[in-house]
Write an enzyme that holds these catalytic residues in place. Structure first.
Site, PDB file in Angstrom:
ATOM      1  N   HIS A   7       0.819  -1.162  -0.012  1.00 50.49           N
ATOM      2  CA  HIS A   7       0.101  -0.015  -0.031  1.00 50.49           C
ATOM      3  C   HIS A   7       0.919   1.306   0.088  1.00 50.49           C
ATOM      4  O   HIS A   7       2.194   1.163   0.168  1.00 50.49           O
ATOM      5  CB  HIS A   7      -0.965  -0.041   1.095  1.00 50.49           C
ATOM      6  CG  HIS A   7      -0.315   0.163   2.546  1.00 50.49           C
ATOM      7  ND1 HIS A   7       0.224  -1.059   3.241  1.00 50.49           N
ATOM      8  CD2 HIS A   7      -0.156   1.040   3.243  1.00 50.49           C
ATOM      9  CE1 HIS A   7       0.631  -0.460   4.636  1.00 50.49           C
ATOM     10  NE2 HIS A   7       0.616   0.702   4.355  1.00 50.49           N
ATOM     11  N   GLU A  43      -8.275   4.985   9.986  1.00 54.60           N
ATOM     12  CA  GLU A  43      -7.855   4.712   8.709  1.00 54.60           C
ATOM     13  C   GLU A  43      -8.923   4.012   7.868  1.00 54.60           C
ATOM     14  O   GLU A  43      -9.787   3.338   8.375  1.00 54.60           O
ATOM     15  CB  GLU A  43      -6.559   4.167   8.461  1.00 54.60           C
ATOM     16  CG  GLU A  43      -6.835   2.496   9.037  1.00 54.60           C
ATOM     17  CD  GLU A  43      -5.603   1.495   9.347  1.00 54.60           C
ATOM     18  OE1 GLU A  43      -5.440   0.770   8.280  1.00 54.60           O
ATOM     19  OE2 GLU A  43      -4.731   1.633  10.308  1.00 54.60           O
ATOM     20  N   GLN A  60      -3.852   3.549   1.574  1.00 55.74           N
ATOM     21  CA  GLN A  60      -4.241   3.731   2.883  1.00 55.74           C
ATOM     22  C   GLN A  60      -4.283   4.948   3.391  1.00 55.74           C
ATOM     23  O   GLN A  60      -3.410   5.718   3.449  1.00 55.74           O
ATOM     24  CB  GLN A  60      -2.963   3.056   3.923  1.00 55.74           C
ATOM     25  CG  GLN A  60      -3.446   2.956   5.337  1.00 55.74           C
ATOM     26  CD  GLN A  60      -2.220   2.574   6.256  1.00 55.74           C
ATOM     27  OE1 GLN A  60      -1.281   2.859   5.928  1.00 55.74           O
ATOM     28  NE2 GLN A  60      -2.524   1.850   7.261  1.00 55.74           N
ATOM     29  N   HIS A  84       3.939   7.260   3.458  1.00 54.83           N
ATOM     30  CA  HIS A  84       4.820   6.185   3.301  1.00 54.83           C
ATOM     31  C   HIS A  84       4.426   5.278   2.294  1.00 54.83           C
ATOM     32  O   HIS A  84       3.391   5.280   1.696  1.00 54.83           O
ATOM     33  CB  HIS A  84       4.952   5.383   4.634  1.00 54.83           C
ATOM     34  CG  HIS A  84       3.702   4.754   5.214  1.00 54.83           C
ATOM     35  ND1 HIS A  84       2.616   5.331   5.705  1.00 54.83           N
ATOM     36  CD2 HIS A  84       3.450   3.505   4.830  1.00 54.83           C
ATOM     37  CE1 HIS A  84       1.573   4.438   5.892  1.00 54.83           C
ATOM     38  NE2 HIS A  84       1.958   3.260   5.413  1.00 54.83           N
ATOM     39  N   GLU A 134       7.460   0.987   5.010  1.00 53.31           N
ATOM     40  CA  GLU A 134       6.696  -0.097   5.893  1.00 53.31           C
ATOM     41  C   GLU A 134       7.130  -1.242   5.365  1.00 53.31           C
ATOM     42  O   GLU A 134       6.957  -1.543   3.813  1.00 53.31           O
ATOM     43  CB  GLU A 134       5.480   0.415   5.937  1.00 53.31           C
ATOM     44  CG  GLU A 134       4.543  -0.572   7.041  1.00 53.31           C
ATOM     45  CD  GLU A 134       3.150  -0.243   7.037  1.00 53.31           C
ATOM     46  OE1 GLU A 134       2.610  -1.056   8.190  1.00 53.31           O
ATOM     47  OE2 GLU A 134       2.854   0.828   6.592  1.00 53.31           O
TER      48      GLU A 134
END
Length: 150
Positions: A7, A43, A60, A84, A134
């Site tokens: 994502h 989220e 996300q 991110h 991530e």
């Protein structure tokens, strides 16, 4: 081994308005939503497509629930936008150790709970050319094939 872009995280001030923008503009629908107290965010995961490894790629959208959360601090400094990128893997713990052994700072000693029951860690952006990165292992799908965490 990293298997996909899991994502892209986008920080926003108003989750509902941002979801509506992506729905109205691109036709993306919310696949999953939750409040993650540990991360301090509300989220929504918008599923973009399936992937060759049986996972999926998502946007996300992240709205802080506390000003002192990492996303809250980031928004105060940078405003809305890409927060991110996340790469998927079958084993976040072993991949993060391999990456740590290559000299990249891994922000969590042990993977933590992420969206939809996943296991996650982050890599320091200063070691990744300015990109907060991530690493994600998706939760095992339920017998019904539902990966939404419900």
């Amino acid at each position: 081994m990293l298997t996909r872009i899991d994502h892209i995280g986008i920080a926003c001030f108003d989750l509902d308005a941002t979801v509506e923008f992506y729905r109205a503009t691109y036709g993306f629908e919310v696949h999953h939503s939750e409040i993650n107290e540990e991360q301090g965010v509300r989220e929504a995961m918008l599923r973009i497509n399936g992937t060759d490894d049986g996972g999926a790629s998502y946007l996300q959208l992240l709205q802080p629930i506390r000003d002192d959360s990492p996303v809250g601090k980031w928004l105060a400094k940078n405003g809305e936008g890409v927060h991110h990128i996340a790469f998927g893997t079958d084993d976040v713990a072993s991949v993060s150790e391999e990456i740590r052994d290559r000299g990249v700072r891994v922000l969590y000693d042990q993977p933590r709970r992420g969206s939809m029951g996943s296991r996650i860690t982050f890599l320091h952006p200063k070691d990744c050319h300015g990109v907060l990165t991530e690493i994600v292992t998706a939760a095992a799908p339920h017998a019904s094939g539902d990966t939404s965490g419900h």
